[in-house]
Design an enzyme around this catalytic site. Structure first.
Site: not given
Ligand code: HXC
Ligand code: NAP
Length: 285
Positions: A156, A171
């Protein structure tokens, strides 16, 4: 039971021997599988992420298997911390040959409801974090013998995707960064590439993007090969890109998504236009 580390079934055991690798978000999901593969194939691997409890799986397996694996707690959004950790790591290892920018944050939220802070959180992790790490470790590659950077994006980045404007925009920026740095740094012997996976299971992705089976099924229905990928199969492609087999490839993005980003057919499954098969190749062919 642990699965075999990715890449070990098709790359020689010494593929990354003598190389120092850094993987952001390397303790979970795809990052963990890439780190396992690199370590099993001889690299000295350091993973960087915020939560130390995410580091134990790789460190424990590394201890068991005799790998050179290390972990540092770091939030990649904090430029000063990235610079400090890079300085410390380079003082210790003297070089970094491979950087994988894998850390990401994501969740589904309609754009009109997304808070500025939520936008910043995802842009900070994905776009800023990738640049901060690339600049710090890229400088050492420029001053040394070159190296490689691999960025994990998503399809995307160029198609867009309703519900994830923050991640899609970030991205897209990382994809532009991939091509820009590849062009700028090729003369220093640095290759910069990207991988765009389709959906695969990780706790982070499942929890934030398809919290129940109905959502997962909707996504699955859009994948021509009929299933999600696995972190191991995506990692295998990453290891191939990082290996010497890809030594003339730079500025490229490899899509590994089961066909999910291909054009959708004009008809629904089972409703193909009725027309007899051509018999040009012979009756009954
Ligand atoms: C709306 C949200 C939300 C949600 C968080 N926020 N979750 N808003 N819907 N579900 C908002 C919070 O309210 C806050 O805004 C702001 O985002 C920051 O939230 P925090 O919890 O304080 O942030 P933080 O602790 O830094 O966490 C970061 C995060 C969290 C991105 C929000 O989800 C995270 O740590 N994710 C890491 C793992 C992850 O997401 N993995 C997926 C990767 S898959 P306000 O305004 O309330 O302060 C991927 C690609 C997939 O990337 C592609 C598939 C095809
Ligand atoms: P995941 O297991 O949730 O991995 C995300 C990692 O990012 C976690 O290990 C997390 O570790 C680290 N991270 C998040 N915020 C961070 C920060 N502020 N500083 C340092 N590290 C941070 O997800 P995943 O699915 O394996 O995703 C891996 C990659 O693939 C990502 O780039 C994602 O966008 C991409 N991707 C995933 C999918 C899918 O379907 N899963 C599809 C397309 C692309 P901590 O929480 O310890 O910080």
């Amino acid at each position: 039971m642990q699965t075999p580390p990715p890449g070990t079934d098709f790359l020689p055991p010494e593929t990354f021997a003598g190389q120092v690798a850094v993987v952001t978000g390397g303790g979970t999901g795809l990052g963990l599988e890439i780190s396992r593969g690199l370590a099993a194939l001889g690299a000295d691997v350091t993973i960087l992420s915020r939560d130390p409890s995410h580091h134990t799986a790789l460190l424990d397996e590394g201890r068991e298997r005799g790998w050179a694996v290390h972990a540092r707690s770091l939030d990649v959004r904090e430029s000063k911390d990235v610079a400090r950790v890079a300085r410390e790591l380079l003082a210790d290892k003297e070089r970094v040959d491979i950087l994988v920018n894998n850390a990401a944050g994501n969740f589904v939220c309609p754009s009109e409801r997304l808070s500025f802070n939520a936008w910043r959180a995802v842009l900070g992790i994905v776009l800023d974090g990738t640049f901060y790490c690339s600049r710090e470790f890229g400088r050492s590659m420029i001053d040394g013998d070159g190296g490689q950077i691999l960025n994990i994006v998503a399809t995307y980045a160029w198609t867009g995707m309703p519900g994830v404007v923050h991640s899609a925009s970030a991205k897209a920026g990382v994809l532009a960064m991939t091509k820009t740095l590849a062009a700028e740094w090729a003369r220093h012997g640095i290759r910069v590439n990207a991988i765009a996976p389709g959906p695969f299971h990780s706790d982070g992705a499942a929890g934030n993007l398809w919290p129940d089976e109905e959502w997962a099924e909707t996504l699955r229905a859009g994948i021509p090969l009929g299933r999600f990928g696995t972190a191991q199969e995506i990692a295998a492609q990453c290891l191939w890109q990082l290996s010497p087999h890809s030594s003339w490839m730079t500025g490229e993005c490899l899509v590994v998504d089961g066909g999910g980003s291909l054009p959708k057919p004009w008809w629904s499954p089972g409703k193909r236009p009725k027309r007899p098969r051509s018999t040009e190749e012979g009756e009954g062919a």
